[in-house]
Design an enzyme around this catalytic site. Structure first.
Site, PDB file in Angstrom:
ATOM      1  N   ASP A 167      -0.566  -4.534 -20.566  1.00 35.83           N
ATOM      2  CA  ASP A 167       0.269  -4.756 -19.383  1.00 35.83           C
ATOM      3  C   ASP A 167       1.738  -4.771 -19.823  1.00 35.83           C
ATOM      4  O   ASP A 167       2.076  -5.346 -20.853  1.00 35.83           O
ATOM      5  CB  ASP A 167      -0.107  -6.088 -18.720  1.00 35.83           C
ATOM      6  N   ALA A 193      -0.200  -0.489 -12.057  1.00 31.61           N
ATOM      7  CA  ALA A 193       0.480   0.337 -11.059  1.00 31.61           C
ATOM      8  C   ALA A 193       1.641  -0.440 -10.470  1.00 31.61           C
ATOM      9  O   ALA A 193       1.684  -1.670 -10.534  1.00 31.61           O
ATOM     10  CB  ALA A 193      -0.486   0.714  -9.927  1.00 31.61           C
ATOM     11  N   THR A 201       5.170   5.401 -13.101  1.00 27.13           N
ATOM     12  CA  THR A 201       4.030   4.553 -13.519  1.00 27.13           C
ATOM     13  C   THR A 201       2.710   5.068 -12.948  1.00 27.13           C
ATOM     14  O   THR A 201       1.745   5.271 -13.684  1.00 27.13           O
ATOM     15  CB  THR A 201       4.263   3.083 -13.095  1.00 27.13           C
ATOM     16  N   THR A 253      -6.665   2.796  -3.823  1.00 21.41           N
ATOM     17  CA  THR A 253      -6.476   2.091  -2.558  1.00 21.41           C
ATOM     18  C   THR A 253      -6.958   2.929  -1.370  1.00 21.41           C
ATOM     19  O   THR A 253      -6.950   4.168  -1.434  1.00 21.41           O
ATOM     20  CB  THR A 253      -4.970   1.785  -2.382  1.00 21.41           C
ATOM     21  N   ASP A 254      -7.282   2.264  -0.269  1.00 17.94           N
ATOM     22  CA  ASP A 254      -7.653   2.989   0.961  1.00 17.94           C
ATOM     23  C   ASP A 254      -6.432   3.665   1.595  1.00 17.94           C
ATOM     24  O   ASP A 254      -6.575   4.510   2.469  1.00 17.94           O
ATOM     25  CB  ASP A 254      -8.328   2.049   1.971  1.00 17.94           C
ATOM     26  N   LYS A 288      -0.437   7.054  -5.448  1.00 18.16           N
ATOM     27  CA  LYS A 288      -1.824   6.725  -5.779  1.00 18.16           C
ATOM     28  C   LYS A 288      -2.733   7.929  -5.489  1.00 18.16           C
ATOM     29  O   LYS A 288      -3.646   8.226  -6.258  1.00 18.16           O
ATOM     30  CB  LYS A 288      -2.301   5.509  -4.970  1.00 18.16           C
ATOM     31  N   LEU A 336       1.791  -9.829   2.218  1.00 12.15           N
ATOM     32  CA  LEU A 336       1.839 -10.632   3.446  1.00 12.15           C
ATOM     33  C   LEU A 336       1.297 -12.065   3.308  1.00 12.15           C
ATOM     34  O   LEU A 336       1.973 -13.024   3.685  1.00 12.15           O
ATOM     35  CB  LEU A 336       1.080  -9.909   4.574  1.00 12.15           C
ATOM     36  N   ASN A 350      -2.178  -8.094  12.148  1.00  9.55           N
ATOM     37  CA  ASN A 350      -1.341  -8.996  11.349  1.00  9.55           C
ATOM     38  C   ASN A 350      -1.029 -10.281  12.101  1.00  9.55           C
ATOM     39  O   ASN A 350      -1.086 -11.372  11.545  1.00  9.55           O
ATOM     40  CB  ASN A 350      -0.027  -8.308  10.964  1.00  9.55           C
ATOM     41  N   TYR A 361      14.756  -8.688   3.446  1.00  6.23           N
ATOM     42  CA  TYR A 361      14.629  -9.385   4.726  1.00  6.23           C
ATOM     43  C   TYR A 361      15.933  -9.746   5.420  1.00  6.23           C
ATOM     44  O   TYR A 361      15.918 -10.026   6.614  1.00  6.23           O
ATOM     45  CB  TYR A 361      13.752 -10.634   4.557  1.00  6.23           C
TER      46      TYR A 361
HETATM   47  P1  NAD Z   1       0.024  -6.019  -9.054  1.00  7.30           P
HETATM   48  O1  NAD Z   1       1.335  -5.435  -8.680  1.00  7.30           O
HETATM   49  O2  NAD Z   1      -0.256  -7.455  -8.777  1.00  7.30           O
HETATM   50  O3  NAD Z   1      -0.213  -5.821 -10.617  1.00  7.30           O
HETATM   51  C1  NAD Z   1       0.107  -4.632 -11.293  1.00  7.30           C
HETATM   52  C2  NAD Z   1       0.106  -4.922 -12.794  1.00  7.30           C
HETATM   53  O4  NAD Z   1       0.421  -3.698 -13.473  1.00  7.30           O
HETATM   54  C3  NAD Z   1       1.167  -5.952 -13.205  1.00  7.30           C
HETATM   55  O5  NAD Z   1       0.619  -6.880 -14.112  1.00  7.30           O
HETATM   56  C4  NAD Z   1       2.246  -5.104 -13.886  1.00  7.30           C
HETATM   57  O6  NAD Z   1       2.931  -5.803 -14.913  1.00  7.30           O
HETATM   58  C5  NAD Z   1       1.418  -3.948 -14.447  1.00  7.30           C
HETATM   59  N1  NAD Z   1       2.220  -2.726 -14.620  1.00  7.30           N
HETATM   60  C6  NAD Z   1       3.055  -2.172 -13.702  1.00  7.30           C
HETATM   61  N2  NAD Z   1       3.649  -1.076 -14.240  1.00  7.30           N
HETATM   62  C7  NAD Z   1       3.146  -0.949 -15.511  1.00  7.30           C
HETATM   63  C8  NAD Z   1       3.354  -0.008 -16.546  1.00  7.30           C
HETATM   64  N3  NAD Z   1       4.217   1.013 -16.400  1.00  7.30           N
HETATM   65  N4  NAD Z   1       2.667  -0.154 -17.704  1.00  7.30           N
HETATM   66  C9  NAD Z   1       1.786  -1.189 -17.865  1.00  7.30           C
HETATM   67  N5  NAD Z   1       1.573  -2.123 -16.919  1.00  7.30           N
HETATM   68  C10 NAD Z   1       2.243  -1.995 -15.746  1.00  7.30           C
HETATM   69  O7  NAD Z   1      -1.063  -5.072  -8.379  1.00  7.30           O
HETATM   70  P2  NAD Z   1      -2.498  -5.415  -7.791  1.00  7.30           P
HETATM   71  O8  NAD Z   1      -2.360  -5.790  -6.378  1.00  7.30           O
HETATM   72  O9  NAD Z   1      -3.224  -6.295  -8.730  1.00  7.30           O
HETATM   73  O10 NAD Z   1      -3.157  -3.960  -7.827  1.00  7.30           O
HETATM   74  C11 NAD Z   1      -3.852  -3.498  -8.979  1.00  7.30           C
HETATM   75  C12 NAD Z   1      -4.391  -2.109  -8.713  1.00  7.30           C
HETATM   76  O11 NAD Z   1      -5.257  -2.132  -7.593  1.00  7.30           O
HETATM   77  C13 NAD Z   1      -3.311  -1.084  -8.390  1.00  7.30           C
HETATM   78  O12 NAD Z   1      -3.661   0.122  -9.011  1.00  7.30           O
HETATM   79  C14 NAD Z   1      -3.359  -0.960  -6.874  1.00  7.30           C
HETATM   80  O13 NAD Z   1      -2.942   0.317  -6.463  1.00  7.30           O
HETATM   81  C15 NAD Z   1      -4.824  -1.190  -6.626  1.00  7.30           C
HETATM   82  N6  NAD Z   1      -5.172  -1.755  -5.300  1.00  7.30           N
HETATM   83  C16 NAD Z   1      -4.533  -2.885  -4.848  1.00  7.30           C
HETATM   84  C17 NAD Z   1      -4.892  -3.431  -3.615  1.00  7.30           C
HETATM   85  C18 NAD Z   1      -4.273  -4.705  -3.093  1.00  7.30           C
HETATM   86  O14 NAD Z   1      -4.536  -5.097  -1.951  1.00  7.30           O
HETATM   87  N7  NAD Z   1      -3.450  -5.416  -3.865  1.00  7.30           N
HETATM   88  C19 NAD Z   1      -5.882  -2.799  -2.846  1.00  7.30           C
HETATM   89  C20 NAD Z   1      -6.494  -1.653  -3.336  1.00  7.30           C
HETATM   90  C21 NAD Z   1      -6.127  -1.149  -4.572  1.00  7.30           C
HETATM   91  P1  TYD Z   2       1.196  -5.869   2.582  1.00  7.85           P
HETATM   92  O1  TYD Z   2       0.642  -7.191   2.163  1.00  7.85           O
HETATM   93  O2  TYD Z   2       2.535  -5.454   2.060  1.00  7.85           O
HETATM   94  O3  TYD Z   2       0.075  -4.798   2.244  1.00  7.85           O
HETATM   95  P2  TYD Z   2      -0.012  -3.207   2.683  1.00  7.85           P
HETATM   96  O4  TYD Z   2       1.296  -2.764   3.183  1.00  7.85           O
HETATM   97  O5  TYD Z   2      -0.358  -2.561   1.384  1.00  7.85           O
HETATM   98  O6  TYD Z   2      -1.094  -3.142   3.695  1.00  7.85           O
HETATM   99  O7  TYD Z   2       1.276  -5.844   4.165  1.00  7.85           O
HETATM  100  C1  TYD Z   2       0.137  -6.120   4.970  1.00  7.85           C
HETATM  101  C2  TYD Z   2       0.526  -5.915   6.424  1.00  7.85           C
HETATM  102  O8  TYD Z   2       1.486  -6.925   6.779  1.00  7.85           O
HETATM  103  C3  TYD Z   2       1.244  -4.597   6.681  1.00  7.85           C
HETATM  104  O9  TYD Z   2       0.863  -4.119   7.960  1.00  7.85           O
HETATM  105  C4  TYD Z   2       2.717  -4.948   6.665  1.00  7.85           C
HETATM  106  C5  TYD Z   2       2.730  -6.357   7.200  1.00  7.85           C
HETATM  107  N1  TYD Z   2       3.801  -7.239   6.674  1.00  7.85           N
HETATM  108  C6  TYD Z   2       4.564  -7.996   7.560  1.00  7.85           C
HETATM  109  O10 TYD Z   2       4.401  -7.949   8.787  1.00  7.85           O
HETATM  110  N2  TYD Z   2       5.544  -8.811   7.048  1.00  7.85           N
HETATM  111  C7  TYD Z   2       5.786  -8.897   5.700  1.00  7.85           C
HETATM  112  O11 TYD Z   2       6.720  -9.644   5.287  1.00  7.85           O
HETATM  113  C8  TYD Z   2       4.985  -8.132   4.797  1.00  7.85           C
HETATM  114  C9  TYD Z   2       5.200  -8.185   3.308  1.00  7.85           C
HETATM  115  C10 TYD Z   2       3.991  -7.315   5.333  1.00  7.85           C
END
Ligand code: NAD
Ligand code: TYD
Length: 353
Positions: free
Chosen positions: A37, A87, A104, A134-135, A163, A199, A258, A350
């Site tokens: 990481d 990512a 990245t 991701t979806d 992605k 969110l 939301n 914001y």
């Molecule tokens: P996050 O942002 O919390 O964590 C990402 C991690 O990757 C961090 O620890 C960061 O330090 C590391 N990172 C970023 N750039 C890097 C680089 N260049 N080299 C090495 N490490 C690096 O993300 P998350 O929410 O845990 O998501 C993880 C994965 O799951 C991602 O690939 C994301 O696209 C996918 N994903 C996330 C969600 C979601 O709801 N969060 C849903 C579906 C898929």
């Molecule tokens: P988010 O958690 O950023 O995930 P994603 O955009 O990947 O779905 O946002 C979830 C939903 O909430 C999205 O429709 C955007 C909305 N949102 C707000 O209304 N206010 C906020 O401050 C944030 C961060 C997101």
């Protein structure tokens, strides 16, 4: 100690990655888990303090954009498997700064594919390259229908486009070079350790501190929420039993607007903070919408259920209660994260909304 397998998990200090690392370190003492990481703003080793002394765990700080570093790492550890989560992950940041998502998410993924190819040559037996996606690559749904594994890609934000691009490249390496790849596309995760730019943790933090809760547009956008530990369980199953070249969609069967989600959260927070009913909801503030804001995501997760027997374990209400409890019991974690550069980020995103 002789390990049965050596597995590289990228992005293991982030939100989902830390839950995956914990699950693998605890569940498979005979696997060696190497967590790579870069520790960007989103990476936090505190997320892993309960496992960081385990004999089968090792952390390496490094950036997947650095191809030379990756080659050396692969030569040193001879990985049997890669679970790739690293990512840039936040849509709003991708709107402000798309380039770090390109380097990245796309270049970093190709660097890993190349390193795996070089290490394994053409000897793929027992090897696996697992890409977590991701979806959002499928675009935005209207009021009806679900994303399936055959839905055409239609990404609409720099994040989802980066992605999507990485997904295509992973499949291309599978088809062209025979690399043993597998992919999953998951819906919105929530739970402990999520960075408060997303969110749910952002809203919990603001409600706790009596700050306004910014809801984009009219709050009518719909997301399908999954508890992060359920995602980690799915990743474990797909890593071990998913078919080569397959894609599995993962989702919570849990669509919410939301604004409805935020109202539920406000009710829970009122109760946990001993506030009069309705107090937290007064903090809801409708703000300028996100550019290109996708209306609705919803996942059809029947393939992974039928093939691998996976289904979400937690109901949303239960998961949200657990999540709120975690944030309220871990205020120092939140305080450390939200001091310093987070303030600047928050103002940028914001202040003018
Ligand atoms: P996050 O942002 O919390 O964590 C990402 C991690 O990757 C961090 O620890 C960061 O330090 C590391 N990172 C970023 N750039 C890097 C680089 N260049 N080299 C090495 N490490 C690096 O993300 P998350 O929410 O845990 O998501 C993880 C994965 O799951 C991602 O690939 C994301 O696209 C996918 N994903 C996330 C969600 C979601 O709801 N969060 C849903 C579906 C898929
Ligand atoms: P988010 O958690 O950023 O995930 P994603 O955009 O990947 O779905 O946002 C979830 C939903 O909430 C999205 O429709 C955007 C909305 N949102 C707000 O209304 N206010 C906020 O401050 C944030 C961060 C997101």
């Amino acid at each position: 100690m002789n390990f049965k397998k050596i597995i590289l998990i990228t992005g293991g200090a982030g939100f989902i990655g830390s839950h995956v690392v914990r699950l693998f370190v605890n569940q498979y003492p005979d696997y060696r888990i190497i967590n790579l990481d870069a520790l960007t703003y989103a990476g936090n080793l505190e997320n892993l303090k309960d496992v960081d002394r385990a004999p089968n765990y090792h952390f390496v700080k490094g950036d997947i954009r650095d191809a030379e570093m990756l080659d050396q790492l692969f030569q040193k550890y001879h990985f049997d498997g890669i679970i790739h989560l690293a990512a840039e992950s936040h849509v709003d940041r991708s709107i402000t700064d798309p380039m770090s998502f390109i380097t990245t998410n796309i270049v970093g993924t190709v660097n890993l594919l190349n390193a795996a190819r070089k290490l394994w040559q053409d000897h793929f037996s027992g090897k696996r390259f697992y890409h977590i996606s991701t979806d959002e690559v499928y675009g935005s749904l209207g009021s009806e229908g679900f994303f399936t594994e055959t839905t055409a890609y239609d990404p609409r934000s720099p994040y989802s486009a980066s992605k999507a691009s990485s997904d295509h490249l992973v499949r291309a390496y599978g088809h062209t070079y025979g690399l043993p790849v597998v992919l999953t596309n998951c819906s919105n995760n929530y739970g402990p350790n999520q960075f408060p730019e997303k969110l749910i943790p952002l809203a919990i933090h603001n409600i706790r501190n009596n700050k306004s809760i910014p809801v984009y547009g009219e709050g009518k956008n719909i997301r399908d929420w999954l508890y992060v530990v359920d995602h980690a369980r799915a990743i474990d199953l797909v890593y071990h039993r998913g078919r080569n070249l397959a894609t599995y969609n993962i989702g919570g069967h849990n669509e919410l607007r939301n604004i409805d989600l935020i109202h539920t959260l406000c009710e829970i927070m009122d109760r946990k903070l001993n506030r009069a009913p309705g107090t937290s909801a007064k903090l809801i503030t409708f703000v300028k919408d996100r550019l290109g804001h996708d209306l609705r995501y919803a996942i059809d997760a029947s393939l992974i259920r039928q093939e691998l027997g996976w289904k979400p374990g937690l109901q949303f209400k239960e998961g949200l209660e657990k999540t709120v409890d975690w944030y309220l019991n871990n205020e120092e974690w939140m305080t450390r994260i939200t001091s310093g550069t987070y303030q600047q980020y928050y103002r940028q995103q914001y202040e003018k909304r």
